[in-house]
Write a protein that holds these residues in place. Structure first.
Motif, mmCIF file in Angstrom:
data_model
loop_
_atom_site.group_PDB
_atom_site.id
_atom_site.type_symbol
_atom_site.label_atom_id
_atom_site.label_comp_id
_atom_site.label_asym_id
_atom_site.label_seq_id
_atom_site.Cartn_x
_atom_site.Cartn_y
_atom_site.Cartn_z
ATOM 1 N N THR A 60 -4.280 10.384 5.385
ATOM 2 C CA THR A 60 -5.461 9.192 5.727
ATOM 3 C C THR A 60 -5.639 8.254 4.793
ATOM 4 O OG1 THR A 60 -6.593 11.841 6.421
ATOM 5 C CG2 THR A 60 -8.165 9.809 5.733
ATOM 6 N N LEU A 61 -5.598 8.201 3.567
ATOM 7 C CA LEU A 61 -5.632 7.111 2.801
ATOM 8 C C LEU A 61 -4.146 5.958 2.818
ATOM 9 C CD1 LEU A 61 -7.398 6.822 0.450
ATOM 10 C CD2 LEU A 61 -5.645 7.378 -1.637
ATOM 11 N N ILE A 62 -2.897 6.277 3.210
ATOM 12 C CA ILE A 62 -2.299 5.870 3.583
ATOM 13 C C ILE A 62 -2.589 5.012 4.969
ATOM 14 C CG2 ILE A 62 0.176 5.917 4.436
ATOM 15 C CD1 ILE A 62 0.938 7.677 2.118
ATOM 16 N N ASN A 63 -2.646 5.855 5.897
ATOM 17 C CA ASN A 63 -2.879 5.342 7.243
ATOM 18 C C ASN A 63 -4.301 4.130 7.215
ATOM 19 O OD1 ASN A 63 -0.852 6.624 8.744
ATOM 20 N ND2 ASN A 63 -2.904 8.767 9.014
ATOM 21 N N ALA A 65 13.780 7.320 -0.766
ATOM 22 C CA ALA A 65 14.248 7.585 0.869
ATOM 23 C C ALA A 65 12.094 8.087 1.701
ATOM 24 C CB ALA A 65 13.134 9.790 0.423
ATOM 25 N N ILE A 66 11.492 7.730 1.312
ATOM 26 C CA ILE A 66 10.638 7.295 2.595
ATOM 27 C C ILE A 66 10.401 6.276 2.661
ATOM 28 C CG2 ILE A 66 7.966 7.242 2.352
ATOM 29 C CD1 ILE A 66 7.882 9.905 1.180
ATOM 30 N N ILE A 67 10.369 5.330 2.365
ATOM 31 C CA ILE A 67 10.326 3.869 2.942
ATOM 32 C C ILE A 67 12.027 3.636 3.776
ATOM 33 C CG2 ILE A 67 10.734 1.189 2.295
ATOM 34 C CD1 ILE A 67 8.481 1.790 1.356
ATOM 35 N N ILE A 68 13.054 4.086 3.125
ATOM 36 C CA ILE A 68 13.815 4.123 3.888
ATOM 37 C C ILE A 68 13.596 4.769 5.465
ATOM 38 C CG2 ILE A 68 16.669 4.171 4.283
ATOM 39 C CD1 ILE A 68 16.671 1.946 2.803
ATOM 40 N N SER A 69 13.183 5.739 5.293
ATOM 41 C CA SER A 69 13.028 6.892 7.354
ATOM 42 C C SER A 69 12.373 5.586 7.831
ATOM 43 C CB SER A 69 12.403 8.071 6.433
ATOM 44 O OG SER A 69 13.530 8.544 5.692
ATOM 45 N N MET A 70 11.713 5.623 7.188
ATOM 46 C CA MET A 70 10.300 4.644 7.980
ATOM 47 C C MET A 70 11.295 3.085 8.740
ATOM 48 S SD MET A 70 6.835 4.603 5.513
ATOM 49 C CE MET A 70 6.274 2.995 6.213
ATOM 50 N N PHE A 106 1.126 -1.295 0.003
ATOM 51 C CA PHE A 106 0.346 -0.143 0.068
ATOM 52 C C PHE A 106 1.082 1.104 0.074
ATOM 53 C CE2 PHE A 106 -3.687 -2.627 1.828
ATOM 54 C CZ PHE A 106 -4.134 -2.740 1.349
ATOM 55 N N VAL A 107 2.173 1.439 0.578
ATOM 56 C CA VAL A 107 2.756 2.681 1.018
ATOM 57 C C VAL A 107 3.367 2.787 -0.555
ATOM 58 C CG1 VAL A 107 4.810 3.463 2.096
ATOM 59 C CG2 VAL A 107 3.072 2.103 3.878
ATOM 60 N N ILE A 108 4.198 1.666 -1.141
ATOM 61 C CA ILE A 108 4.734 1.549 -2.377
ATOM 62 C C ILE A 108 3.730 2.521 -3.659
ATOM 63 C CG2 ILE A 108 5.441 0.283 -4.016
ATOM 64 C CD1 ILE A 108 6.892 -1.523 -1.652
ATOM 65 N N LEU A 109 2.760 2.473 -3.376
ATOM 66 C CA LEU A 109 1.574 2.218 -4.727
ATOM 67 C C LEU A 109 1.189 3.574 -4.537
ATOM 68 C CD1 LEU A 109 -0.143 -0.149 -6.336
ATOM 69 C CD2 LEU A 109 -2.186 0.494 -5.121
#
Lengths: 773, 277
Positions: free
Chosen positions: A710-713, A236-241, A219-222
């Protein structure tokens, strides 16, 4: 924020970005430290993980275990039309022998008792004699060892930790596999007991995480790809998470934490909060004006989002830290771990993430247009529409919130408060064999909830014949109590031994004979090991009576305590010798009671922690926003979402349990981010401008982030709706629904309320007099 | 942890009728204070008897046995069945030796059943010697055999029957706990029982004020003194080989017998001398 502060912050962020490789290096070192600890974090849903160590009932239960042992109990339940048919006896006897051969497992079935009592007898060859033995006393039936159509095979597991428990359960599974696969001549063979429930929960929470986190990752990647259309930004987002979660779980490992059915949601909550924060920051970053360099804009974006992000992250952290008031250990731990995890979120978002943005040259809108450009239309459309429907949206939100409050707390005389589920079996999937077996066995047995009446006397008290006689009377009086299914104590075993010895199933009436029984209790323990589970063999001072009941609500346990105290007082009058075991009400202990207590404490936990969370977040709003209206209005969407969510729970038949009870705090802690960002940017324009300008500005700047966060959460949590565990599944669905509701309120009721509070109207509708005013 | 029977055996009596030895068997086993009662001990007794039958050459199932837990029961049983052989607690042996015509032929070696020495144990610091216990309550496994207690265990220092207020108990540790509780002033324990008693809450205050001379073990006896030497030899062989044999070892183990060995004539002789007849 003052211009001076903004300049200082921009300088600070320029410095961090300039030292980006140092930043990456530091995080690499921290990861190296964290990961070994993170992978050590285990899964355990035992009762000792669910309650704080200082709890007096927990301490009493631990002390009880030190005296009488901390064995775990499994019951195998063999159903047959005629339990005394030779082939049925042969099958159960063979099963019992296989079970008895398992290390750390002791069987105490009717057949094992028969073999001990009549070593030369063959129950298969002479089923009549065995039936006469089994039915010649009520003792075996009362304990659920045998019934008209079943055998109950109680197994005692002398295990000290989860590994030993798993080993014993696997061995039991292997010993029963054939009969479970093809039960004939039995009708069915069922396995129940707390060890199986704990094992199930451990397995499902572990395997569920392994299965569902990839779904969440998908979902996150999408969504990130859909929003920013950049692999570099996504990276960058994935690594930080991942760094954020690794640091958080590493911390849990360092402090010796263990995940439970509740706290297993910690990594998930950290991930969604981190992701939302990164989306806020990156969404501002991509809005680079054409006349500004990327570096300058990055410093500006970070400084601009610093205050709202900091406020929202620390408000959430403080809100979660408020869970420390709970007496429920995993909830308390979850609060602390989330608070610490959110501090890591803040650090990662303002150090590692900017460094990665720079290193990876993540594109801005100058290089690549982001998606959802339609939000500009929303920004233009929203102010007049929300003004027109302000009364409708606000009143509807209030009405729905009120209905939700009634659904949760009830309305005296009209609606009962929402029910809380405390029976661990309710955490098990109702389609599972374990759930079905437990329900079936619960119907046939006198109950599956055990509580111990703990009696403490002086050294040698149990060698006193008058005390044994009194204990027998007490045990039989307990058994007559309607709340008690059966009561088993030292005198039950003594009576059983006498029955086996052909002396009937009652204790002797003759004082001399009774004195002999009391006198030889220690040697009787050698004959019948079961006795040692009911007396402290060292001092012969303490004993207990096990009550088997159907109770699983704490108030009912308290009612039973009162009944036991009354029965004890009445028995003391008839048997004054018992005063040596105490004149006060006997102490009641037991793991099931603790489970019920955990459940009972959920309501105060919910209200206390939620009230604290509200207070803390409101305090943050006081600091961040100087506007009085803002302080009040900012809470509306979250409160609306939470209350309506409880209404949905009620309508759909979901119950409060150890997981869903946290939904209010979790939703408030994560969704208030949206309101902080909304207000921060609203006030940027409202101060010195109009309400419409404020709303238009915040919809453009924060609205898109709110929508996507919100969509991601929501979708992130929704991944866990695929869990096998009902509490996790319900938690996930409810969280997703609440996030969606909160967002809807952000764009409808909240602007409507702002129009009303500021007594303003859209610029196009203003008369010259309005404008002048 | 080593499993031990803390109550010494008062009497483990294997009774064989004279007729049985002479031909058809009529065997009874009487066991007291091994733990349990007559009925629950019967399976163990029966296994013991079947083994003895097979080794001595008696017909299978011909031997009968019983486990008796009190002196009263033993006396009644002996009067009724006229047994031939017994495994009997030394107190009962010395007291009934003449009346029953007992002849000791072997003794039991067992760290769990035999007390090689006994101590008078008290808690009250004011009690320093046996004299301080005059008229006081003494709870012991030996209250039913006061002559043996007085003459052999207490070496004639006091007449236990009149000096103490005696009470018979079925468990040595029961006596220790009674002293701790204050139910009595003294009890009698062997070394191991005393050590075990000190582990009981309040047990560290227990101390011995008197220690007996070495005491005899549990004898295997013949009744009536009319056993033929050949029969006696057969039985001695069967018993002495039993605990080392593959089929007898488990039976000895469940009866807590280490092995059967020749009588310790020195200790028995000295005890006999103290007993006085």
């Amino acid at each position: 924020m003052s211009a001076r502060s903004e300049v200082f912050l921009q300088k600070a962020f320029r410095y961090i970005v300039a030292k980006r490789w140092w930043v990456v290096g530091i995080y690499a070192v921290l990861l190296g430290i964290s990961i070994p600890f993170a992978i050590r974090v285990d899964q355990d849903n035992g009762i000792d993980r669910l309650i704080v160590k200082e709890d007096p009932d927990f301490i009493a239960t631990q002390n009880f275990a030190r005296v009488f042992g901390a064995s775990e109990f499994v019951v195998l339940f063999a159903e047959a039309d005629d339990p005394y048919a030779p082939d049925v006896i042969a099958a159960v006897d063979a099963l019992d022998r296989r079970l008895s051969a398992i290390p750390k497992v002791a069987s105490n079935s009717i057949l094992s008792i028969y073999h001990r009592a009549r070593p030369d007898a063959d129950p298969v060859a002479d089923p009549g004699a065995f039936k006469t033995f089994a039915t010649g006393t009520a003792l075996f039936g009362q304990q659920g060892m045998v019934g008209d159509h079943f055998y109950g095979l109680p197994l005692i597991l002398d295990v000290r930790d989860g590994d030993q428990r798993e080993e014993a359960l696997k061995a039991i599974d292997a010993a029963t596999a054939d009969l479970i696969a093809s039960p004939a001549p039995l009708n069915a063979l069922r396995k129940v007991g707390e060890p199986y429930v704990n094992s199930y929960l451990n397995e499902k929470t572990s395997s569920g995480g392994m299965r569902l986190f990839p779904v969440f990752g998908g979902f996150v990647i999408l969504l990130c790809w859909g929003l920013y259309r950049s692999g570099r930004a996504l990276f960058a987002i994935i690594i930080s998470m991942l760094v954020n979660v690794a640091l958080c779980v590493g911390y849990i490992g360092i402090v010796g934490g263990t995940f439970t059915i509740v706290s297993v949601m910690v990594p998930m909550t950290i991930m969604v909060t981190c992701l939302a924060t990164l989306v806020y920051i990156h969404s501002r970053y991509v809005e680079q004006p054409p006349d500004c360099t990327v570096d300058d804009h990055q410093a500006f974006a970070l400084a601009n989002k610093f205050l709202p992000c900091t406020a929202s992250v620390f408000a959430s952290a403080a809100g979660f830290a408020a869970l420390v008031v709970s007496d429920i250990r995993p909830i308390r731990e979850m609060g602390v771990w989330l608070a610490i995890g959110l501090v890591f979120t803040w650090l990662v978002s303002f150090t590692l993430f900017p460094a990665l943005q720079k290193i990876l040259h993540t594109p801005t809108q100058v290089e690549r247009k982001t998606s959802a450009q339609w939000f500009e239309h929303v920004a233009a459309w929203m102010p007049p529409v929300t003004y027109r429907w302000r009364w409708t949206t606000v009143l509807l939100a209030l009405a729905m919130s009120a209905a939700g409050a009634v659904a949760l707390f009830g309305l005296p005389g009209v609606v009962a408060p929402m029910k809380i589920l405390t029976d661990p079996i309710d955490y098990v999937n109702s389609d599972s064999q374990l759930y079905k077996d437990t329900r079936r066995v619960g119907e046939l047995m006198p109950g599956l909830s055990m509580s111990e009446v703990w009696l403490k006397g002086k050294v040698g008290s149990l060698n006193q014949p008058e005390i044994l006689t009194g204990l027998d009377a007490f045990q039989q009086a307990l058994e007559k109590e309607p709340m008690v299914g059966s009561a088993v104590g030292v005198t039950t075993v003594l009576r059983m031994m006498r029955y086996i010895g052909g002396k009937g199933d009652v204790l002797p009436q003759d004082p001399d004979e009774m004195a002999t029984v009391a006198d030889s209790l220690e040697t009787a323990i050698r004959q019948e090991p079961l006795l040692s589970r009911f007396v402290d063999t060292k001092d012969m001072a303490q004993t207990h009576i096990t009550l088997v009941t159907r109770i699983n609500d704490f108030p009912l346990w308290l009612e039973l305590d009162k009944r036991v105290a009354d029965i004890w007082a009445a028995t003391l009058v008839k048997h004054p010798a018992l005063k040596e075991l105490g004149t006060d009400a006997p102490q009641m202990v037991g793991a099931v009671r603790l489970q019920s207590k955990v459940g009972h404490n959920l309501v105060p936990t919910l209200t206390e922690s939620f009230a604290l969370t509200v207070a803390i977040i409101f305090s943050v709003f006081l600091v961040v926003f100087r506007n009085g209206a803002a302080r009040l209005m900012a809470m509306i969407p979250s409160l609306f979402a939470i209350l309506v969510m409880f209404g949905i729970m009620r309508l759909t038949g979901m119950s409060l349990n150890v997981a869903t009870i946290l939904i209010a705090s979790t939703v408030l802690g994560t969704s208030e981010n949206d309101q902080i960002h909304f207000f921060y940017h609203f006030l940027e324009k409202k101060n010195g401008g109009t309400t419409e300008e404020g709303l238009r500005h915040t919809t453009l700047i924060a609205g898109r982030s709110i929508f996507f966060a919100t969509l991601i959460n929501a979708l992130g949590f929704l991944a866990f709706a695929l869990s096998d565990l009902p509490p996790i599944r319900q938690f996930a669905i409810l969280a997703a629904v609440a996030f969606a509701l909160s967002m809807i309120a952000d764009f409808t009721a909240l602007p409507g309320a702002l129009w009303m509070v500021f007594k303003d109207k859209p610029d196009a509708l203003k008369t010259p007099a309005d404008a002048k005013a | 942890m080593k499993t031990r029977i803390l109550a010494p055996v008062v009497a483990i009596v294997l009774f064989v009728s004279g007729a049985a030895v002479a031909g058809p068997t009529d065997v009874a086993i009487n066991v007291t204070r091994l733990g349990g009662d007559t009925v629950s001990a019967q399976p163990f007794v029966d296994r013991f008897l079947r083994h003895v039958e097979s080794k001595v050459g008696w017909a299978a199932g011909s031997a009968k046995g019983a486990f008796l837990v009190s002196r009263k029961d033993v006396l009644a049983y002996v009067a009724d069945t006229k047994p031939g052989i017994g495994m009997i607690e030394p107190g009962l042996y010395f007291e009934m030796r003449k009346a029953w015509g007992l002849q000791a032929i072997l003794q039991v070696e067992s760290s769990e059943l035999v007390s090689p020495r006994l101590h008078v144990v008290v808690k009250d610091p004011a009690i320093q010697t046996l004299d301080d216990l005059k008229g006081k309550r003494l709870w012991t496994l030996l209250a039913d055999t006061p002559a043996y207690l007085s003459k052999v265990v207490l070496d004639g220092k006091v007449d236990a029957g009149t000096f103490f207020t005696l009470k018979q108990i079925g468990q040595a540790l029961r006596g220790a706990k009674a002293v701790i509780r204050g139910d009595c002033e003294a009890t009698i324990l062997d070394d191991e029982q005393l050590a075990k008693s000190k582990e009981v809450t309040g047990g560290t205050e227990l101390r011995a004020i008197y220690s007996s001379p070495p005491l005899p073990s549990i004898p295997i006896v013949s009744f009536g003194g009319n056993m033929k030497p050949a029969d006696r030899e057969t039985l001695v062989k069967a018993f002495t080989a039993m605990c080392a044999s593959s089929d007898g070892a488990s039976i000895c183990k469940e009866m807590h017998v280490g092995r059967f060995v020749p009588l310790d004539a020195t200790v028995f002789g000295a005890a006999q001398k103290r007993f006085g007849d």
